[in-house]
Each structure stands twice: as C-alpha cells, then as structure tokens.
Write a protein that holds these residues in place. Sequence first.
Motif, PDB file in Angstrom:
ATOM      1  N   UNK A  65      55.794  96.438  46.013  1.00  0.00           N
ATOM      2  CA  UNK A  65      57.226  96.388  45.670  1.00  0.00           C
ATOM      3  C   UNK A  65      58.060  96.974  46.809  1.00  0.00           C
ATOM      4  N   UNK A  66      57.609  98.087  47.381  1.00  0.00           N
ATOM      5  CA  UNK A  66      58.336  98.682  48.506  1.00  0.00           C
ATOM      6  C   UNK A  66      58.229  97.803  49.753  1.00  0.00           C
ATOM      7  N   UNK A  67      57.070  97.177  49.961  1.00  0.00           N
ATOM      8  CA  UNK A  67      56.907  96.279  51.107  1.00  0.00           C
ATOM      9  C   UNK A  67      57.920  95.137  51.007  1.00  0.00           C
ATOM     10  N   UNK A  68      58.055  94.556  49.821  1.00  0.00           N
ATOM     11  CA  UNK A  68      59.037  93.472  49.642  1.00  0.00           C
ATOM     12  C   UNK A  68      60.454  93.957  49.955  1.00  0.00           C
ATOM     13  N   UNK A  69      60.794  95.155  49.474  1.00  0.00           N
ATOM     14  CA  UNK A  69      62.117  95.717  49.753  1.00  0.00           C
ATOM     15  C   UNK A  69      62.328  95.907  51.253  1.00  0.00           C
ATOM     16  N   UNK A  70      61.313  96.463  51.921  1.00  0.00           N
ATOM     17  CA  UNK A  70      61.387  96.706  53.356  1.00  0.00           C
ATOM     18  C   UNK A  70      61.587  95.392  54.115  1.00  0.00           C
ATOM     19  N   UNK A  71      60.788  94.387  53.795  1.00  0.00           N
ATOM     20  CA  UNK A  71      60.877  93.121  54.501  1.00  0.00           C
ATOM     21  C   UNK A  71      62.249  92.471  54.293  1.00  0.00           C
ATOM     22  N   UNK A  72      62.764  92.516  53.081  1.00  0.00           N
ATOM     23  CA  UNK A  72      64.085  91.944  52.810  1.00  0.00           C
ATOM     24  C   UNK A  72      65.155  92.681  53.606  1.00  0.00           C
ATOM     25  N   UNK A  73      65.070  94.001  53.613  1.00  0.00           N
ATOM     26  CA  UNK A  73      66.070  94.808  54.307  1.00  0.00           C
ATOM     27  C   UNK A  73      66.034  94.598  55.815  1.00  0.00           C
ATOM     28  N   UNK A  74      64.833  94.434  56.380  1.00  0.00           N
ATOM     29  CA  UNK A  74      64.701  94.329  57.832  1.00  0.00           C
ATOM     30  C   UNK A  74      64.587  92.879  58.310  1.00  0.00           C
ATOM     31  N   UNK A  75      64.873  91.924  57.426  1.00  0.00           N
ATOM     32  CA  UNK A  75      64.844  90.493  57.767  1.00  0.00           C
ATOM     33  C   UNK A  75      63.484  90.047  58.301  1.00  0.00           C
ATOM     34  N   UNK A  76      62.416  90.520  57.665  1.00  0.00           N
ATOM     35  CA  UNK A  76      61.056  90.119  58.000  1.00  0.00           C
ATOM     36  C   UNK A  76      60.610  89.102  56.952  1.00  0.00           C
ATOM     37  N   UNK A 119      54.086  99.991  59.784  1.00  0.00           N
ATOM     38  CA  UNK A 119      55.305  99.989  58.959  1.00  0.00           C
ATOM     39  C   UNK A 119      55.653 101.412  58.566  1.00  0.00           C
ATOM     40  N   UNK A 120      56.941 101.698  58.604  1.00  0.00           N
ATOM     41  CA  UNK A 120      57.499 102.946  58.081  1.00  0.00           C
ATOM     42  C   UNK A 120      58.684 102.567  57.222  1.00  0.00           C
ATOM     43  N   UNK A 121      58.639 102.966  55.965  1.00  0.00           N
ATOM     44  CA  UNK A 121      59.715 102.625  55.038  1.00  0.00           C
ATOM     45  C   UNK A 121      60.055 103.833  54.184  1.00  0.00           C
ATOM     46  N   UNK A 122      61.323 104.136  54.103  1.00  0.00           N
ATOM     47  CA  UNK A 122      61.855 105.117  53.154  1.00  0.00           C
ATOM     48  C   UNK A 122      62.822 104.392  52.228  1.00  0.00           C
ATOM     49  N   UNK A 123      62.675 104.625  50.940  1.00  0.00           N
ATOM     50  CA  UNK A 123      63.596 104.028  49.970  1.00  0.00           C
ATOM     51  C   UNK A 123      65.017 104.464  50.311  1.00  0.00           C
ATOM     52  N   UNK A 124      66.002 103.610  50.095  1.00  0.00           N
ATOM     53  CA  UNK A 124      67.379 103.961  50.459  1.00  0.00           C
ATOM     54  C   UNK A 124      67.842 105.312  49.900  1.00  0.00           C
ATOM     55  N   UNK A 125      67.458 105.642  48.672  1.00  0.00           N
ATOM     56  CA  UNK A 125      67.894 106.917  48.090  1.00  0.00           C
ATOM     57  C   UNK A 125      67.200 108.118  48.720  1.00  0.00           C
ATOM     58  N   UNK A 126      66.151 107.883  49.513  1.00  0.00           N
ATOM     59  CA  UNK A 126      65.415 108.971  50.157  1.00  0.00           C
ATOM     60  C   UNK A 126      65.838 109.182  51.609  1.00  0.00           C
ATOM     61  N   UNK A 127      66.813 108.431  52.068  1.00  0.00           N
ATOM     62  CA  UNK A 127      67.229 108.512  53.474  1.00  0.00           C
ATOM     63  C   UNK A 127      68.289 109.591  53.681  1.00  0.00           C
ATOM     64  N   UNK A 128      68.480 109.952  54.933  1.00  0.00           N
ATOM     65  CA  UNK A 128      69.504 110.928  55.296  1.00  0.00           C
ATOM     66  C   UNK A 128      69.091 112.373  55.036  1.00  0.00           C
ATOM     67  N   UNK A 129      67.804 112.625  54.889  1.00  0.00           N
ATOM     68  CA  UNK A 129      67.286 113.969  54.594  1.00  0.00           C
ATOM     69  C   UNK A 129      66.394 114.502  55.716  1.00  0.00           C
TER      70      UNK A 129
END
Length: 160
Positions: A20-31, A87-97
Amino acid sequence: MSTTLQVRVAGPDDFPQLIAMVRDFYAEDSIAYLPQLVEPGLQAVLENPHFGAVLLLSAEDFELAGYVTLGWCFSVEQGGRFVLLDELYLAPVARGRGWGHQALALARDWAAGQGAAVIRLEVNHHNARAKALYLAAGYRDDERDILTLPLTGTAGSLHS
C-alpha cells in the motif's frame, strides 16, 4: 510526540501494509506501478535476506511511518558487493520531523552491519527535495545517468 524513528526488518507478513505504501510512493513520485514486476520483487526481498531487506520505520505516534528498501548489488568499481538504497518513503503525515535523515542513518547502519562498504542510490531528476536530503546526508552526485535495458520478452543473439 516521538522524535526518534524505530526500525525493524520486514518479513513476508508485512507485504499488505508495504505494498500500500509502495503504491502511494509510486503515485507521488510519478513512477509507473507495474504490479507484475513490483509485487514479486517486493515479495522476493521480504522472503530472502540474500537479496537485501526492507526496513519498516515507526515511532511512538506512528505505527508505520515509512520504509526503506535496500538491495545487494556487485560492482568492481565499488570493490565488490554494495547496497542499493532502492526506495525511501515516508508517509506525508510523517514528514517534516527530520525522519528522512534518521531513515538514511538507519539504512547506513544496517548496510555497515551487513559488511557493505558503499551505499548507492538513484533519485529522479524532478525530485530536488530528495536529492537535497541525500546530499546533506553525505551522498555525492557522481554526475552519471542511470540507463535501463528491459530484458523481459526480448530474445537476443550475438547478431541482434
């Protein structure tokens, strides 16, 4: 709110959460998400530590903040086996920390603990934010391009 990431190596039972996170990452990064490639690839690394590892990132207030996929590779130039930070992915709500820096340190520690002398990675040209993170963590821009030749479905010969 916790400011420190925790890490554990993922196993086959983690596949549903990870994909599920991989799908989110790929969508966000246009992969392009090609399930016939990505899903068996993820399952293989989860089932076989000889391929590498997926590090699951969590914190006190985040059961699953993100992940890092690390794979073993070989290069004469790099002195033999090295780790590809795939791959390195942080969920959007986990960013900026500051967790991106922590995730890279955890990946470095895992790779060093496994005997790697080098970690390499690739970053999409459009992702300046990620590139800045990697450079700030000590990665260098080798000023090379990565080129890909898909071999699936291609029968070749010496005279192709």
